[in-house]
Design a protein around this motif. Structure first.
Motif, PDB file in Angstrom:
ATOM      1  N   PRO A  50      12.178  44.963  35.595  1.00 59.06           N
ATOM      2  CA  PRO A  50      13.459  44.772  36.283  1.00 59.06           C
ATOM      3  C   PRO A  50      14.106  46.081  36.736  1.00 59.06           C
ATOM      4  CG  PRO A  50      13.373  43.511  34.233  1.00 59.06           C
ATOM      5  CD  PRO A  50      12.225  44.469  34.218  1.00 59.06           C
TER       6      PRO A  50
ATOM      7  N   GLY B 177      14.047  38.942  41.127  1.00 59.25           N
ATOM      8  CA  GLY B 177      14.866  37.746  41.096  1.00 59.25           C
ATOM      9  C   GLY B 177      15.406  37.432  39.716  1.00 59.25           C
ATOM     10  N   HIS B 178      16.310  36.471  39.678  1.00 55.89           N
ATOM     11  CA  HIS B 178      16.931  36.103  38.408  1.00 55.89           C
ATOM     12  C   HIS B 178      15.909  35.538  37.428  1.00 55.89           C
ATOM     13  CE1 HIS B 178      19.969  34.690  35.611  1.00 55.89           C
ATOM     14  NE2 HIS B 178      19.404  33.484  35.636  1.00 55.89           N
TER      15      HIS B 178
ATOM     16  N   THR C 266      13.787  38.403  35.928  1.00 55.14           N
ATOM     17  CA  THR C 266      14.614  39.167  34.989  1.00 55.14           C
ATOM     18  C   THR C 266      14.823  38.393  33.691  1.00 55.14           C
ATOM     19  OG1 THR C 266      15.759  40.219  36.846  1.00 55.14           O
ATOM     20  CG2 THR C 266      16.809  40.344  34.696  1.00 55.14           C
ATOM     21  N   ALA C 267      15.042  37.093  33.807  1.00 51.52           N
ATOM     22  CA  ALA C 267      15.234  36.269  32.611  1.00 51.52           C
ATOM     23  C   ALA C 267      13.968  36.214  31.769  1.00 51.52           C
ATOM     24  CB  ALA C 267      15.672  34.860  33.022  1.00 51.52           C
TER      25      ALA C 267
ATOM     26  N   THR D   5      13.615  39.535  29.970  1.00 45.81           N
ATOM     27  CA  THR D   5      14.576  39.596  28.861  1.00 45.81           C
ATOM     28  C   THR D   5      14.101  38.748  27.687  1.00 45.81           C
ATOM     29  OG1 THR D   5      16.390  39.922  30.431  1.00 45.81           O
ATOM     30  CG2 THR D   5      16.974  39.208  28.208  1.00 45.81           C
TER      31      THR D   5
END
Length: 245
Positions: A32, A39-40, A43-44, A47
Motif C-alpha cells: 500500500p 484500491g480499498h 489495502t484492507a 492490513t
C-alpha cells in the motif's frame, strides 16, 4: 527439564514458518505504501495480513510462556517480546505493528545458533533500511512541507541516516517521521558498534593465537637449551678423569 525440552522443540519447529510469515508481512506492509493508488480492497487485505502475522507471533509468545519452566522469569527476561505483543493492541497503528513484528522476528532469529553474527547484522541492516524507508515514506509523502516523496528519496534518506552521514538534502518534517529518524540513527550506531566489536574480537583472537604459538615455540627452545646445557655438563664431567696426570 521436559517442559524446557518441549519449549526448545516448539522454537525449533516454528522458527522457519515465522520467518516466512515475516516476509509475508513485509510484502503486505510495503504494497500500500509503494502503490499509493492501491484500491480499498487491496489495502484492507494487506492490513488483514499484517494483523494475522502479528497475531501469530503473539500466539507464539503465549505458547512459549506456557511451555516455560519458570513463567515469571520467562516474562521478566523476555519483556521486550511482551511489549512488542501488547503495543499494537493499545494503539492499532501500522507503524507499531511493523516495529513489533521486527522486534519479535529479531528475538526469534537470535535463538537460532546456525545464524552467524555477520548474517544477522546484514539482515538487520537490510530490514531496517527497507522498513525505515517505507515507514518514513508513509508519514512524509502527504506532509505539506515534506521533501520525501518517492521510494528512492526514502531509501537515500534511510541510508544516510543509518550511517549518520546526514547530508540534509532530505529530512523528515513530521513528529512521527523524526521519531523514525531517531530510531534509525540509534540502530545504525548500534549495528556499527556490533560490527566494530566483532572485527576487534577477531583481531584479538588472532593475536592471542599467535601469542600462544609464539610462547609454545619459546618454551620448546628453552627446553632444548636446557637439554644442551645438561649434555654439555655431562660431557665435561666425563672428560675430567681422563685429563688428570
Amino acid at each position: 527439564m521436559k517442559e524446557r525440552t518441549a519449549q526448545g522443540r516448539w522454537e525449533q519447529v516454528t522458527q522457519r514458518p515465522l520467518l516466512a510469515l515475516a516476509v509475508l508481512f513485509a510484502g503486505a506492509y510495503a504494497v500500500p505504501i509503494v502503490d499509493h493508488s492501491a484500491g480499498h480492497l487491496l489495502t484492507a487485505v494487506c492490513t488483514w495480513v499484517e494483523w494475522v502475522v502479528w497475531g501469530t507471533f503473539a500466539v507464539d509468545y503465549l505458547v512459549r510462556v506456557g511451555l516455560a519452566r519458570r513463567r515469571r522469569e520467562f516474562v521478566r527476561t523476555h519483556w521486550i517480546d511482551l511489549c512488542a505483543v501488547v503495543l499494537p493492541v493499545l494503539q492499532p497503528l501500522r507503524l507499531l505493528r511493523m516495529v513489533s513484528t521486527l522486534i519479535l522476528v529479531g528475538r526469534r532469529a537470535r535463538m537460532a545458533s546456525q545464524i552467524q553474527l555477520t548474517t544477522y547484522v546484514a539482515g538487520a541492516v537490510i530490514g531496517l533500511l527497507m522498513f525505515g524507508s517505507l515507514a518514513v515514506l508513509s508519514v512524509e509523502r502527504d506532509s505539506p512541507d515534506g521533501n520525501i516523496r518517492t521510494l528512492g528519496d526514502a531509501l537515500w534518506w534511510s541510508f544516510t541516516t543509518m550511517t549518520t552521514v546526514g547530508y540534509g538534502d532530505h529530512a523528515p518534517t513530521t513528529g512521527l517521521g523524526r521519531m523514525i529518524a531517531v530510531g534509525l540513527m540509534l540502530s545504525g550506531i548500534a549495528l556499527l558498534g556490533v560490527v566494530t566489536a566483532n572485527i576487534a574480537a577477531w583481531f584479538i583472537a588472532r593475536f592471542e593465537k599467535d601469542d600462544v604459538e609464539e610462547r609454545r615455540q619459546t618454551e620448546a627452545i628453552e627446553a632444548l637449551t636446557e637439554e644442551v646445557r645438561a649434555l654439555r655438563a655431562e660431557v665435561a664431567a666425563l672428560r675430567e678423569p681422563s685429563g688428570r696426570p
